[in-house]
Design an enzyme around this catalytic site. Structure first.
Site, PDB file in Angstrom:
ATOM      1  N   LYS A  12      85.636  59.119  92.065  1.00 48.88           N
ATOM      2  CA  LYS A  12      84.604  60.129  91.831  1.00 48.88           C
ATOM      3  C   LYS A  12      83.441  59.853  92.777  1.00 48.88           C
ATOM      4  CE  LYS A  12      81.420  57.296  89.785  1.00 48.88           C
ATOM      5  NZ  LYS A  12      80.087  56.977  90.355  1.00 48.88           N
ATOM      6  N   MET A  96      86.321  48.415  95.773  1.00 51.72           N
ATOM      7  CA  MET A  96      85.706  47.889  94.556  1.00 51.72           C
ATOM      8  C   MET A  96      84.194  47.779  94.754  1.00 51.72           C
ATOM      9  SD  MET A  96      88.592  45.021  93.667  1.00 51.72           S
ATOM     10  CE  MET A  96      87.696  44.331  92.290  1.00 51.72           C
ATOM     11  N   GLY A  99      80.711  52.354  94.068  1.00 46.80           N
ATOM     12  CA  GLY A  99      80.102  53.524  93.442  1.00 46.80           C
ATOM     13  C   GLY A  99      81.037  54.705  93.345  1.00 46.80           C
ATOM     14  N   LEU A 100      82.348  54.447  93.519  1.00 42.21           N
ATOM     15  CA  LEU A 100      83.355  55.515  93.452  1.00 42.21           C
ATOM     16  C   LEU A 100      84.150  55.481  92.146  1.00 42.21           C
ATOM     17  CD1 LEU A 100      84.706  55.331  97.136  1.00 42.21           C
ATOM     18  CD2 LEU A 100      82.900  56.814  96.207  1.00 42.21           C
ATOM     19  N   GLY A 101      83.802  54.556  91.271  1.00 44.50           N
ATOM     20  CA  GLY A 101      84.379  54.548  89.925  1.00 44.50           C
ATOM     21  C   GLY A 101      85.790  54.012  89.818  1.00 44.50           C
ATOM     22  N   GLY A 102      86.239  53.203  90.780  1.00 42.85           N
ATOM     23  CA  GLY A 102      87.631  52.769  90.790  1.00 42.85           C
ATOM     24  C   GLY A 102      88.076  52.063  89.524  1.00 42.85           C
ATOM     25  N   GLY A 103      87.340  51.025  89.112  1.00 40.92           N
ATOM     26  CA  GLY A 103      87.715  50.284  87.909  1.00 40.92           C
ATOM     27  C   GLY A 103      87.656  51.139  86.661  1.00 40.92           C
ATOM     28  N   SER A 105      87.992  54.417  86.546  1.00 43.97           N
ATOM     29  CA  SER A 105      89.086  55.381  86.611  1.00 43.97           C
ATOM     30  C   SER A 105      90.413  54.738  86.235  1.00 43.97           C
ATOM     31  CB  SER A 105      89.170  55.987  88.011  1.00 43.97           C
ATOM     32  OG  SER A 105      90.162  56.986  88.065  1.00 43.97           O
ATOM     33  N   ASP A 137      81.071  54.833  82.972  1.00 49.96           N
ATOM     34  CA  ASP A 137      81.743  55.830  83.813  1.00 49.96           C
ATOM     35  C   ASP A 137      83.156  56.159  83.348  1.00 49.96           C
ATOM     36  OD1 ASP A 137      79.600  56.223  85.468  1.00 49.96           O
ATOM     37  OD2 ASP A 137      80.377  55.056  87.138  1.00 49.96           O
TER      38      ASP A 137
END
Length: 286
Positions: A12, A96, A99-103, A105, A137
């Protein structure tokens, strides 16, 4: 033995991020728009009948007991009393700490997929409530739509967004979200905005100035992208992005990204904005 099932965990971006106040418990009040992207991690899951939650992939710097995927599976077991377990393989593509929400998501995909694989039949709101226990998130990925968010990020309303392509840069720096939110320089009194203001572009990221002061490579990445279109940081960074109208335009910019910015390696990619999470139909609404 049953086969592995494959599930995406999309990234995201925050199209803006305003900090509008702070609660007595220290949590910050915010307004943001979450946009889902077609760039994703991939989880492979295989149901076990012995109750074991077994992460089969090493994730650098993340021991299994701290992994949000493992924690999501165990939370689901505890909440439902489910006696089944799961083998987990993780293919990380989302940087990681960017700020893209990997964990977050990944955790949401675990909740959605295991709810289906374990035949638990929890509805979307029940999974959102569980997700909030794992991180602020996580709920938006379970919500499964682009969202206008308020509160601490848990008050979600669907928002319709125009089709767009994005060019993303993530300089190799470690931004501590906790340190950024604790910074004395952070503005915490941005006036509440409206969807109309957002539509007119009258928004920003309140964390950007503080992050750029502490991590010059983030500021340099923003400056580099600004030559093509107005750039913005996602969440608490380090990822920054621009929006463009076509894949061809995005790919042309991507081809020009230097291997290093401000002396640091930079990850770059192109992503298309999604309308809904790929697993949206895997769970029932209330």
């Amino acid at each position: 033995m049953t086969d592995f099932h494959t599930y995406p965990a999309p990234a995201k971006i925050n199209l803006f991020l305003h900090i509008t106040g702070q609660r007595a418990d220290g949590y910050h009040l915010l307004q943001t728009v979450f946009r889902l992207l077609d760039f994703s991690d991939t989880l492979q899951l295989r149901v076990r009948e012995d109750g074991e939650v077994n992460r089969m992939t090493e994730v650098p710097g993340v021991p299994a007991e701290r992994d949000l995927c493992v924690r999501a599976a165990r939370l689901l077991q505890q909440h439902t009393g489910c006696k089944r377990g799961v083998d987990i393989k993780i293919e990380k593509r989302i940087p990681m700490g960017g700020g893209l929400g990997g964990g977050s998501s990944d955790a949401a995909t675990m909740l959605l997929a295991l709810n289906h694989l374990w035949d638990l039949q929890l509805d979307r709101q029940a999974l959102i409530t569980l997700g909030l226990q794992l991180g602020a998130d996580v709920p938006v990925f379970v919500f499964g739509e682009n969202a206008w968010a308020e509160g601490v990020g848990e008050k979600l309303s669907p928002i319709s967004l125009n089709p767009a392509w994005y060019v993303l840069l993530t300089p190799q720096v470690n931004v501590s979200t906790a340190e950024i939110f604790a910074s004395k320089e952070l503005t915490r009194d941005t006036k509440l905005t409206t969807i109309a203001d957002f539509s007119r572009g009258m928004v920003h990221n309140d964390l950007e100035t503080v992050v750029c002061q502490q991590h010059p490579a983030v500021g340099a990445s923003l400056s580099w992208l600004n030559q093509f279109s107005p750039a913005r940081m996602s969440g608490s960074g380090a990822s920054v992005f621009i929006s463009v109208d076509s894949q061809a335009e995005a790919e042309a910019i991507l081809a020009q990204v230097p291997s290093k910015i401000a002396g640091l390696p930079v990850f770059s990619c192109v992503a298309k904005g999604l309308e809904k999470h790929p697993l949206y139909d895997l769970v029932k609404n209330v």
